[in-house]
Design an enzyme around this catalytic site. Structure first.
Site, PDB file in Angstrom:
ATOM      1  N   HIS A   1     -68.190 -14.925  25.480  1.00  0.00           N
ATOM      2  CA  HIS A   1     -66.941 -16.294  25.872  1.00  0.00           C
ATOM      3  C   HIS A   1     -67.890 -17.167  24.616  1.00  0.00           C
ATOM      4  O   HIS A   1     -68.608 -17.728  24.177  1.00  0.00           O
ATOM      5  CB  HIS A   1     -67.819 -17.467  26.743  1.00  0.00           C
ATOM      6  CG  HIS A   1     -66.593 -18.274  27.224  1.00  0.00           C
ATOM      7  ND1 HIS A   1     -65.359 -18.623  27.360  1.00  0.00           N
ATOM      8  CD2 HIS A   1     -66.893 -20.274  26.626  1.00  0.00           C
ATOM      9  CE1 HIS A   1     -65.519 -19.793  26.992  1.00  0.00           C
ATOM     10  NE2 HIS A   1     -66.377 -20.443  26.434  1.00  0.00           N
ATOM     11  N   CYS A   2     -66.350 -17.094  23.473  1.00  0.00           N
ATOM     12  CA  CYS A   2     -66.810 -17.555  22.106  1.00  0.00           C
ATOM     13  C   CYS A   2     -66.152 -19.322  21.891  1.00  0.00           C
ATOM     14  O   CYS A   2     -65.243 -19.962  22.572  1.00  0.00           O
ATOM     15  CB  CYS A   2     -65.457 -17.144  21.100  1.00  0.00           C
ATOM     16  SG  CYS A   2     -66.303 -17.667  19.359  1.00  0.00           S
ATOM     17  N   PRO A   3     -67.352 -20.245  21.973  1.00  0.00           N
ATOM     18  CA  PRO A   3     -67.437 -21.459  22.079  1.00  0.00           C
ATOM     19  C   PRO A   3     -66.545 -22.689  21.012  1.00  0.00           C
ATOM     20  O   PRO A   3     -65.323 -23.498  20.875  1.00  0.00           O
ATOM     21  CB  PRO A   3     -68.451 -23.073  21.687  1.00  0.00           C
ATOM     22  CG  PRO A   3     -69.283 -21.440  21.565  1.00  0.00           C
ATOM     23  CD  PRO A   3     -68.866 -20.359  21.462  1.00  0.00           C
TER      24      PRO A   3
ATOM     25  N   ASN B   1     -62.609 -20.323  23.971  1.00  0.00           N
ATOM     26  CA  ASN B   1     -61.688 -19.138  25.283  1.00  0.00           C
ATOM     27  C   ASN B   1     -62.837 -17.606  25.083  1.00  0.00           C
ATOM     28  O   ASN B   1     -64.078 -17.110  24.515  1.00  0.00           O
ATOM     29  CB  ASN B   1     -60.808 -18.821  24.412  1.00  0.00           C
ATOM     30  CG  ASN B   1     -59.666 -18.396  25.789  1.00  0.00           C
ATOM     31  OD1 ASN B   1     -59.766 -17.706  26.931  1.00  0.00           O
ATOM     32  ND2 ASN B   1     -58.302 -18.378  25.453  1.00  0.00           N
TER      33      ASN B   1
END
Length: 353
Positions: free
Chosen positions: A69-71, A75
């Site tokens: 999960h990439c901040p 998403n």
């Protein structure tokens, strides 16, 4: 060129953000009912976890071929947007390298035109250039400071994002994700610990870097497959990875230890009242903390010197089976000693003697 870099970077960035990774359909089950025994069940999504999928706490859904999960894109990076995300990681450093070259040449030429060489000193006059032509944009002290700051940002972005791109390409060329690389390492540790003589072979490696590359990058921009069924190499089972995950989950339960809370803990990230060492050694992770009340039972699965990670044992049936997992200070708990022979471990945990 700068406009081209900007357009391509933003296109891939917003594609990774808004296209999304693709989610396992709610209520999904495999076509053959007997295959359910090889899969984990997600209580939140009320569906079985398809091969290569994992549940994301931030997205609150099971993500197909989840990498992380990439901040920065708010998403997950997964099946549908892995290519766009990786292209963004490639194009951003290239654009920053181009910008850095422009900044360096600008500062070099403007400073060179303002240098006066004397017998005993070298002076730089930022008020005006000594030679023509004058720059289109006035280059004074403030412009020099801004250019130097922008150069630092560009070089920092090049190094940081470039390292992320290298990491992503390593897993892509082996047709893995970051989570699957971790699962493979844990499989080796499990086999070595129990000396079972097994040999774990990652089932989705096609044996060729080009074939693995083509699993993510295609001319149409649409990745191969449907995100639920995946081609496997010869000699591997369709559910080889999920079977290994079930073994690791069972092993984690067996090797876990039960603790009892002896102090209340509010669940804050950096508790001031639990000691200086606990405050400054808080885990650098997005994983949650769990609040504890005196007397709570926790099943600890891993830990650091001053922190532990585990799952709270919920006694009440009204909890609905929802698990509470997270980090908590080690000095708030103590090992739980069983009072009688009838007090049995929960879910296969090992008994402390």
């Amino acid at each position: 060129m700068l406009l081209n870099w900007t357009v391509m970077i933003l296109y891939n960035y917003f594609s990774a953000m808004f296209v999304g990774p693709g989610y396992v359909p709610l209520g999904w089950t495999p076509e053959k009912s007997q295959d359910c025994m090889y899969l984990q069940y997600c209580k939140v999504c009320q569906a079985y976890k398809a091969p290569r999928s994992h549940h994301c706490r931030k997205c609150n859904r099971c993500v197909m071929k989840m990498d992380h999960h990439c901040p920065w894109i708010n998403n997950c990076c997964g099946y549908q947007n892995h290519a766009s995300f990786t292209l963004f990681l490639l194009l951003a450093p290239l654009g920053c390298i181009h910008a850095s070259f422009i900044f360096i040449m600008t500062m070099y030429t403007q400073l060179y035109n303002r240098i006066s060489f004397g017998w005993s000193s070298v002076k730089i006059d930022m008020s005006a250039a000594k030679r023509d032509p004058r720059p289109i944009i006035p280059f004074g002290l403030s412009a020099f400071a801004a250019s130097l700051f922008a150069l630092g940002l560009a070089l920092g972005t090049t190094i940081a994002v470039g390292m992320l791109f290298i990491i992503q390409m390593k897993v892509i060329l082996t047709n893995k994700t970051s989570i699957e690389s971790w699962i493979e390492e844990k499989a080796k540790d499990r086999i070595q610990y129990y000396q079972t003589g097994e040999t774990f072979i990652f089932p989705y490696d096609m044996g060729s870097k080009w074939k693995n590359f083509r699993q993510v990058f295609t001319w149409s921009g649409i990745p191969e497959g449907d995100g639920l069924d995946w081609p496997v190499r010869d000699g591997c089972h369709q559910y080889s990875l999920t079977i290994e995950q079930l073994k690791q989950k069972a092993d984690k339960r067996v090797r876990s230890v039960r603790y009892r809370a002896i102090e209340d803990y509010s669940g804050v990230c950096c508790p001031v009242t639990k000691g200086v060492k606990t405050f400054f050694t808080t885990p650098c992770t997005e994983e949650p903390r769990i609040a504890l009340s005196k007397g709570d039972l926790i099943l600890a699965t891993r830990g650091l010197k001053h922190w532990m990670y585990g799952e709270k044992i919920l006694i009440s049936a009204a909890d609905g089976g929802i698990r509470e997992r997270g980090w908590f200070p080690r000095n708030c708990v103590e090992k739980y000693q069983y009072d009688s022979e009838t007090d049995q471990p929960v879910d296969g945990e090992k008994k402390i003697k």
